[in-house]
Design a protein around this motif. Sequence first.
Motif, PDB file in Angstrom:
ATOM      1  N   THR A   1      -7.124  37.612 -32.320  1.00  0.00           N
ATOM      2  CA  THR A   1      -7.174  37.806 -31.391  1.00  0.00           C
ATOM      3  C   THR A   1      -6.969  38.998 -31.068  1.00  0.00           C
ATOM      4  OG1 THR A   1      -5.829  36.610 -29.936  1.00  0.00           O
ATOM      5  CG2 THR A   1      -8.483  35.498 -30.589  1.00  0.00           C
ATOM      6  N   GLU A   2      -5.007  39.051 -31.074  1.00  0.00           N
ATOM      7  CA  GLU A   2      -5.015  39.971 -30.720  1.00  0.00           C
ATOM      8  C   GLU A   2      -5.050  41.374 -31.663  1.00  0.00           C
ATOM      9  OE1 GLU A   2      -1.737  40.656 -28.616  1.00  0.00           O
ATOM     10  OE2 GLU A   2      -2.190  39.194 -27.793  1.00  0.00           O
ATOM     11  N   ASP A   3      -5.309  41.398 -32.479  1.00  0.00           N
ATOM     12  CA  ASP A   3      -5.752  42.881 -33.332  1.00  0.00           C
ATOM     13  C   ASP A   3      -7.115  43.162 -32.721  1.00  0.00           C
ATOM     14  OD1 ASP A   3      -4.023  42.591 -35.061  1.00  0.00           O
ATOM     15  OD2 ASP A   3      -6.077  40.872 -36.802  1.00  0.00           O
ATOM     16  N   ALA A   4      -7.933  41.957 -31.886  1.00  0.00           N
ATOM     17  CA  ALA A   4      -9.561  42.859 -30.822  1.00  0.00           C
ATOM     18  C   ALA A   4      -8.917  43.242 -29.855  1.00  0.00           C
ATOM     19  CB  ALA A   4      -9.605  40.796 -31.088  1.00  0.00           C
ATOM     20  N   LEU A   5      -7.515  42.526 -29.047  1.00  0.00           N
ATOM     21  CA  LEU A   5      -7.499  43.374 -28.023  1.00  0.00           C
ATOM     22  C   LEU A   5      -6.486  44.490 -28.339  1.00  0.00           C
ATOM     23  CD1 LEU A   5      -5.074  39.854 -26.887  1.00  0.00           C
ATOM     24  CD2 LEU A   5      -7.552  40.853 -25.438  1.00  0.00           C
ATOM     25  N   ARG A   6      -6.172  44.986 -28.910  1.00  0.00           N
ATOM     26  CA  ARG A   6      -5.896  46.137 -29.424  1.00  0.00           C
ATOM     27  C   ARG A   6      -6.760  47.346 -29.875  1.00  0.00           C
ATOM     28  NH1 ARG A   6      -0.928  42.971 -31.603  1.00  0.00           N
ATOM     29  NH2 ARG A   6      -2.370  43.219 -33.557  1.00  0.00           N
ATOM     30  N   ALA A   7      -7.327  46.632 -30.646  1.00  0.00           N
ATOM     31  CA  ALA A   7      -8.745  47.423 -30.355  1.00  0.00           C
ATOM     32  C   ALA A   7      -9.956  47.818 -29.770  1.00  0.00           C
ATOM     33  CB  ALA A   7      -9.427  47.507 -31.370  1.00  0.00           C
ATOM     34  N   ALA A   8      -9.737  46.552 -28.367  1.00  0.00           N
ATOM     35  CA  ALA A   8     -10.462  47.108 -27.018  1.00  0.00           C
ATOM     36  C   ALA A   8      -9.649  48.473 -26.236  1.00  0.00           C
ATOM     37  CB  ALA A   8     -10.847  45.856 -26.429  1.00  0.00           C
ATOM     38  N   GLY A   9      -8.169  48.178 -26.759  1.00  0.00           N
ATOM     39  CA  GLY A   9      -7.036  48.845 -25.580  1.00  0.00           C
ATOM     40  C   GLY A   9      -7.807  48.443 -24.368  1.00  0.00           C
ATOM     41  N   GLN A  10      -7.973  49.423 -23.429  1.00  0.00           N
ATOM     42  CA  GLN A  10      -7.583  49.211 -21.868  1.00  0.00           C
ATOM     43  C   GLN A  10      -9.182  48.172 -21.134  1.00  0.00           C
ATOM     44  OE1 GLN A  10      -4.431  48.461 -20.261  1.00  0.00           O
ATOM     45  NE2 GLN A  10      -3.503  49.297 -22.407  1.00  0.00           N
ATOM     46  N   ASP A  11      -9.542  48.731 -21.828  1.00  0.00           N
ATOM     47  CA  ASP A  11     -11.377  48.017 -21.234  1.00  0.00           C
ATOM     48  C   ASP A  11     -11.056  46.725 -20.714  1.00  0.00           C
ATOM     49  OD1 ASP A  11     -13.483  47.442 -20.551  1.00  0.00           O
ATOM     50  OD2 ASP A  11     -14.478  48.738 -22.431  1.00  0.00           O
ATOM     51  N   ARG A  12     -11.462  46.578 -19.614  1.00  0.00           N
ATOM     52  CA  ARG A  12     -10.523  44.828 -19.476  1.00  0.00           C
ATOM     53  C   ARG A  12     -11.868  44.138 -19.662  1.00  0.00           C
ATOM     54  NH1 ARG A  12      -6.769  44.160 -14.320  1.00  0.00           N
ATOM     55  NH2 ARG A  12      -4.635  44.869 -14.543  1.00  0.00           N
ATOM     56  N   ALA A  13     -13.436  44.472 -19.697  1.00  0.00           N
ATOM     57  CA  ALA A  13     -14.771  44.539 -19.395  1.00  0.00           C
ATOM     58  C   ALA A  13     -14.566  43.724 -21.287  1.00  0.00           C
ATOM     59  CB  ALA A  13     -15.954  44.948 -19.355  1.00  0.00           C
ATOM     60  N   ALA A  14     -14.036  44.598 -21.791  1.00  0.00           N
ATOM     61  CA  ALA A  14     -14.037  44.208 -23.320  1.00  0.00           C
ATOM     62  C   ALA A  14     -13.096  43.094 -23.615  1.00  0.00           C
ATOM     63  CB  ALA A  14     -14.560  45.404 -24.084  1.00  0.00           C
ATOM     64  N   THR A  15     -12.107  42.808 -23.426  1.00  0.00           N
ATOM     65  CA  THR A  15     -11.365  42.053 -23.737  1.00  0.00           C
ATOM     66  C   THR A  15     -10.577  40.585 -23.024  1.00  0.00           C
ATOM     67  OG1 THR A  15      -9.454  43.039 -21.891  1.00  0.00           O
ATOM     68  CG2 THR A  15      -9.410  43.920 -24.152  1.00  0.00           C
ATOM     69  N   ALA A  16     -12.431  40.314 -22.033  1.00  0.00           N
ATOM     70  CA  ALA A  16     -11.957  39.156 -20.796  1.00  0.00           C
ATOM     71  C   ALA A  16     -12.348  37.984 -22.403  1.00  0.00           C
ATOM     72  CB  ALA A  16     -12.838  38.984 -19.438  1.00  0.00           C
ATOM     73  N   GLY A  17     -12.688  38.195 -22.693  1.00  0.00           N
ATOM     74  CA  GLY A  17     -13.526  36.743 -23.909  1.00  0.00           C
ATOM     75  C   GLY A  17     -12.752  36.836 -24.822  1.00  0.00           C
ATOM     76  N   THR A  18     -11.950  37.953 -25.207  1.00  0.00           N
ATOM     77  CA  THR A  18     -11.457  37.976 -26.701  1.00  0.00           C
ATOM     78  C   THR A  18      -9.725  36.780 -25.958  1.00  0.00           C
ATOM     79  OG1 THR A  18     -11.583  39.603 -27.605  1.00  0.00           O
ATOM     80  CG2 THR A  18      -9.630  38.119 -28.110  1.00  0.00           C
TER      81      THR A  18
END
Length: 444
Positions: free
Chosen positions: A39-56
């Motif tokens: 999940t941390e890898d996914a969060l780093r890949a999404a950057g600061q896009d909160r909409a993209a990181t909310a589910g992770t």
Amino acid sequence: MTTSTTPRPPEPARAPDGPVLGRGYAEDREATVAFLARTEDALRAAGQDRAATAGTHTAARRARRRFMEHHAAALYAELTTGYREFLRLDDLAARTRELVPGLVPTKSQAEEERRRPQRDKEGRETDHGIFFWGLLRDDTAGPHLMEAMRRPTPRALAALPAFRATGRADLGLVTVERRGDTGEVTVDNARFLNAEDDLLVAVLETAVDLVLLDDAVRVGVMRGAPMTHPRYAGRRVFSAGINLTRLHQGEISLIDFFLDRELGYINKIFRGLSVPDTGADWLAEPVEKPWIAAVDTFAIGGGAQILLVFDRVIAADDAYVTLPALREGIIPGAANLRLPRAVGNRLARQAIFADRRIEAASPEGRLLCDETVPAGRLTEAVAAAAAELANPAVVSNRRVLHAHEEPEDEFRRYMATYAVEQCRRLTSDDLVENLERTWISRKR
């Protein structure tokens, strides 16, 4: 036939499946660590896009919650070397970073979050909230953690010899002075009208420890110093509650403020210091002393909360009490647990939900204040109350009262819920909006 070229909004990222648990502590820990790393890898890949990181973030927090539901006691046993060490909250978090990577924020993540204003935080402290929720709700780990938080702080133990010798300790924002058999804690955060932040909470815990540790002191007193603010120049102020400037700047933390405050100095005033069982007596008892709150001018927010743990509250007859936590967007500490017991359910709801102002000298105020006197007589009234409470039988009576009016397990379970719900409030949009309005108003 034409096709619309209007772009569709991006679909929310699908939350990855969580780890499968139930194979035992060691295997579940390994599976959880591996999942949280992904999940941390996914969060780093999404950057600061909160909409993209909310589910992770949601998936990761569900995994943390499930792990703590299954293994809080086993994890705590490993963190404390089989319950032999008594660690404070920040020390537990630091060890957990090494033992179960990803379960709590890394040091760099926590530092980065601390540098951001409240509106820009990623919400990493929610992971601390889940961790301490899991420990506090556990019937084995929780009581041990509560006891650890009632041990004297290293700073207080270091300052104790000098305080015993001189009867005075200058801690910066707080001074402690022994007058006869009374230990007076004077809060002097004049710039913020004695509002509390992380630093003041830490200093207050040291001050409370010194009063409790000094054998020459029999009664503790807490009072605000005279202020320099033009509106209150020369007048003492008990407390203006939480420091909203620091909260707006993102400098009020879950551990060092919201949890340390309730489990540290406030709980020590209420239940006393926890001390090791040396075998010197047939029953080891905490170091307890009666406490008096002297309320000049007002006790707002956190100031109102802590009145609920004092044995005697004496106020100036023009003082008042309010609990504006709901307007600010937070939970008012343990007031939701204690205030209904003091004033009844209806008045408690009016105070918490509607910020009802309670005049100290009113009939409702007498439910919170034992005595009101003219401001010029407050010092005299406190001295008289201290003489009464110095009776040696007071400590045994307060211990029995507290054990049955608020059993420690009841408070512990409340704090488990509080750890999670306060995190929800700190990351809420309405709290940020409230802070922005307050900040803009103050700048004007």
